[in-house]
Design a protein around this motif. Structure first.
Motif, short mmCIF file in Angstrom:
data_model
loop_
_atom_site.label_atom_id
_atom_site.label_comp_id
_atom_site.label_asym_id
_atom_site.label_seq_id
_atom_site.Cartn_x
_atom_site.Cartn_y
_atom_site.Cartn_z
N LEU A 1 101.80 -8.23 96.19
CA LEU A 1 102.25 -8.32 94.79
C LEU A 1 103.32 -7.28 94.42
CD1 LEU A 1 98.83 -9.05 93.00
CD2 LEU A 1 100.66 -10.66 93.48
N ASN A 2 103.94 -6.67 95.41
CA ASN A 2 105.01 -5.69 95.15
C ASN A 2 104.56 -4.55 94.24
OD1 ASN A 2 106.47 -7.43 96.68
ND2 ASN A 2 107.69 -8.27 94.99
N GLU A 3 103.30 -4.16 94.43
CA GLU A 3 102.79 -3.01 93.68
C GLU A 3 103.10 -1.72 94.44
OE1 GLU A 3 98.67 -5.29 92.30
OE2 GLU A 3 98.96 -4.53 94.32
N LEU A 4 102.97 -0.60 93.75
CA LEU A 4 103.07 0.71 94.40
C LEU A 4 101.68 1.06 94.97
CD1 LEU A 4 105.75 2.20 94.23
CD2 LEU A 4 104.75 3.74 92.56
N LEU B 1 96.56 -19.36 88.97
CA LEU B 1 95.64 -19.11 90.08
C LEU B 1 94.93 -17.79 89.85
CD1 LEU B 1 97.88 -19.99 93.16
CD2 LEU B 1 95.98 -21.32 92.24
N PRO B 2 93.64 -17.74 90.10
CA PRO B 2 92.97 -16.44 89.96
C PRO B 2 93.50 -15.47 91.01
CG PRO B 2 91.50 -18.09 90.90
CD PRO B 2 92.76 -18.80 90.55
N SER B 3 93.39 -14.17 90.73
CA SER B 3 93.86 -13.17 91.67
C SER B 3 93.14 -13.33 93.00
CB SER B 3 93.58 -11.79 91.10
OG SER B 3 93.76 -10.82 92.11
N PRO B 4 93.87 -13.21 94.11
CA PRO B 4 93.20 -13.28 95.41
C PRO B 4 92.36 -12.03 95.67
CG PRO B 4 95.52 -12.74 95.70
CD PRO B 4 95.30 -12.97 94.23
N ILE B 5 92.51 -11.06 94.76
CA ILE B 5 91.81 -9.79 94.96
C ILE B 5 90.67 -9.72 93.96
CG2 ILE B 5 92.08 -7.29 94.87
CD1 ILE B 5 95.22 -8.35 95.41
N PRO B 6 89.41 -9.89 94.41
CA PRO B 6 88.30 -9.94 93.46
C PRO B 6 88.13 -8.62 92.71
CG PRO B 6 87.55 -10.13 95.76
CD PRO B 6 89.03 -10.00 95.81
N LEU B 7 87.65 -8.73 91.46
CA LEU B 7 87.39 -7.54 90.66
C LEU B 7 85.89 -7.30 90.61
CD1 LEU B 7 89.70 -8.36 87.60
CD2 LEU B 7 90.29 -7.12 89.67
N PRO C 1 105.04 -19.95 107.51
CA PRO C 1 104.60 -18.82 106.67
C PRO C 1 103.11 -18.85 106.33
CG PRO C 1 106.64 -19.75 105.84
CD PRO C 1 106.16 -20.69 106.90
N ALA C 2 102.54 -20.04 106.09
CA ALA C 2 101.12 -20.10 105.70
C ALA C 2 100.24 -19.62 106.84
CB ALA C 2 100.75 -21.52 105.29
N ALA C 3 100.58 -20.03 108.07
CA ALA C 3 99.78 -19.60 109.23
C ALA C 3 99.92 -18.10 109.44
CB ALA C 3 100.22 -20.36 110.48
N PHE C 4 101.13 -17.58 109.26
CA PHE C 4 101.37 -16.14 109.42
C PHE C 4 100.54 -15.35 108.40
CE2 PHE C 4 103.64 -12.19 108.69
CZ PHE C 4 104.08 -11.80 109.95
N ALA C 5 100.56 -15.82 107.13
CA ALA C 5 99.81 -15.12 106.07
C ALA C 5 98.31 -15.18 106.34
CB ALA C 5 100.14 -15.72 104.71
N ALA C 6 97.84 -16.33 106.83
CA ALA C 6 96.41 -16.46 107.13
C ALA C 6 96.02 -15.52 108.27
CB ALA C 6 96.09 -17.91 107.51
N ARG D 1 102.24 -12.43 100.91
CA ARG D 1 102.48 -13.61 100.07
C ARG D 1 103.32 -14.62 100.85
NH1 ARG D 1 103.98 -15.49 94.95
NH2 ARG D 1 103.76 -17.69 95.49
N ASP D 2 102.80 -15.84 101.01
CA ASP D 2 103.60 -16.85 101.71
C ASP D 2 104.26 -17.81 100.74
OD1 ASP D 2 100.72 -17.65 101.55
OD2 ASP D 2 101.55 -19.58 102.20
N PHE D 3 105.48 -18.18 101.07
CA PHE D 3 106.28 -19.18 100.36
C PHE D 3 106.55 -20.29 101.39
CE2 PHE D 3 107.57 -16.82 96.51
CZ PHE D 3 107.13 -15.56 96.84
N PRO D 4 107.08 -21.43 100.96
CA PRO D 4 107.29 -22.50 101.94
C PRO D 4 108.18 -22.11 103.12
CG PRO D 4 107.52 -23.35 99.71
CD PRO D 4 107.36 -21.87 99.58
N GLU D 5 109.18 -21.24 102.86
CA GLU D 5 110.13 -20.95 103.93
C GLU D 5 110.04 -19.52 104.48
OE1 GLU D 5 110.61 -20.95 100.73
OE2 GLU D 5 112.59 -20.27 100.09
#
Ligand SMILES: Cc1ncc(COP(=O)(O)O)c(C=O)c1O
Length: 366
Positions: free
Chosen positions: A39-42, A17-23, A315-320, A330-334
């Motif tokens: 993405l668990n970045e600093l 998947l392309p990054s959700p963050i455009p460059l 989770p998908a609705a929460f992330a949206a 980041r949403d996962f199924p659960e």
């Protein structure tokens, strides 16, 4: 009917998947307003000295890097009190994991790992022609070391523990890990993926490199992507028995450690005090967020890393909902995984997570 040109096992793997963050045109992430907690970045910029080192190295970018990456291997080894012959570096620890599997396994042998855990594990297993054996976490979050030890068969070559575990943030204790490593036959490699080791502040959670790294069948995966803030420059490394490291180096993609990754890592290693300060900032934010998150998603486990796992209804609705409010999670199924970022980003997330739409998606109070 068209002939199948690719390996059938790949059909069931998720597509890139392309990054959700455009460059922007120069490759710089351009999301001026969004908080990137996916993405668990600093959240901090380069450590002092890193930018200068990379700019200086750019003047020699027509030259190949050092194929053997001697300088950075020696520096990492010196930093951790081990010998450089045990260190392998490359463009990210996930690449090194796949390379390790290729170096030690015959096709069809088993790779046991916890599940849910880091999504790359089943993918690298297929890449290395191994049979992935995911072992469910107990309560969906805790790695079940007894079940993992029991899953070992004559065909098992590698067992992996992710400590702390991505994406649940949970960790295994010294006592549990010691018993597990003692139970696994010496002929099976135990990989400890310690990508988030620097964020651990619980004395019962071991530093696997220090405490188990000398065992011949133990391999420690580490990365400069997380606490050291070099995710974009790609420098992962591992410590293994000299013969395992040597076998891996024979298979390394040529020049797998770029000049930029090498000089950046060398500069970063000079900044341990600042790294500790940054990690303390994150762990203080983590402590501040936890009680608030427990009210929103009560099954959130204690986190030993720089992110939280929020099991919830939708989770998908929460992330949206968060994305619409300018916070990327980041949403996962659960569950939803949210990175601990800068204080103002965390505040934005906590505010959004407490609004009616988010609470509804989380199922809070049900
Ligand atoms: C558990 C775990 N291991 C390895 C990695 C990969 O790190 P790297 O950037 O070194 O490839 C990640 C990245 O998110 C991770 O979560």
């Amino acid at each position: 009917m068209k002939a199948q040109l690719t390996r059938p096992e790949l059909d069931s793997l998720p597509s890139y998947l392309p990054s959700p963050i455009p460059l922007d045109g120069s490759g710089v992430p351009q999301v001026p307003d969004a908080a990137r907690l996916a993405l668990n970045e600093l959240p901090f910029g380069p450590l002092p000295g890193v930018l200068d080192a990379v700019i200086r190295a750019a003047t020699g970018s027509n030259r190949y890097p050092d194929m053997a990456a001697v300088a950075v291997r020696s520096a990492l080894a010196g930093h951790h009190g081990i010998t450089p012959d045990r260190v392998v570096t490359g463009f990210g620890s996930v690449y090194l994991l796949e390379l390790l599997l290729k170096a030690v396994c015959e096709p069809g042998q088993e790779f046991i790992f916890p599940w849910r855990s880091y999504e790359a594990y089943p993918v690298v297993a297929v890449g290395a022609h191994m049979r992935p054996v995911p072992v469910p976490c107990s309560d969906g979050v805790d790695q079940d070391l007894d079940a993992m030890a029991a899953a070992v068969t004559r065909d098992t070559r590698v067992v992996l523990i992710c400590n702390p575990n991505n994406p649940t943030g949970t960790a295994v204790t010294r006592a549990a890990l010691t018993a597990f490593i003692d139970a696994v036959p010496d002929s099976v490699l135990v990989v400890l993926d310690e990508a988030y080791a620097e964020f651990v502040d619980d004395p019962d959670v071991p530093d696997g490199l220090r405490e188990f790294g000398d065992r011949r069948n133990v391999v420690i995966l580490r990365t400069m992507s997380k606490a050291w803030g070099l995710a974009g420059l790609r420098l992962g490394w591992l410590a293994a028995a000299p013969e395992v490291a040597e076998a891996m180096r024979k298979l390394l993609a040529p020049f797998a450690t770029s000049t930029f990754a090498e000089v950046a890592a060398l500069a970063a290693l000079e900044q341990e005090k600042e790294v500790r300060r940054r990690v303390e900032y994150i762990t203080a934010e983590r402590a501040r967020m936890f009680p608030v998150l427990k009210r929103i998603a009560p099954r959130t486990p204690v986190s030993h890393a720089n992110f939280f796992w929020l099991p919830m209804r939708d989770p998908a609705a929460f992330a949206a909902h968060c994305k619409a409010g300018g916070v990327l999670v980041r949403d996962f199924p659960e569950a939803v995984r949210v990175t601990v970022g800068a204080a103002e980003e965390n505040d934005r997330f906590l505010e959004l997570a407490a609004t009616e739409g988010a609470l509804l998606a989380a199922g809070a109070g049900q």
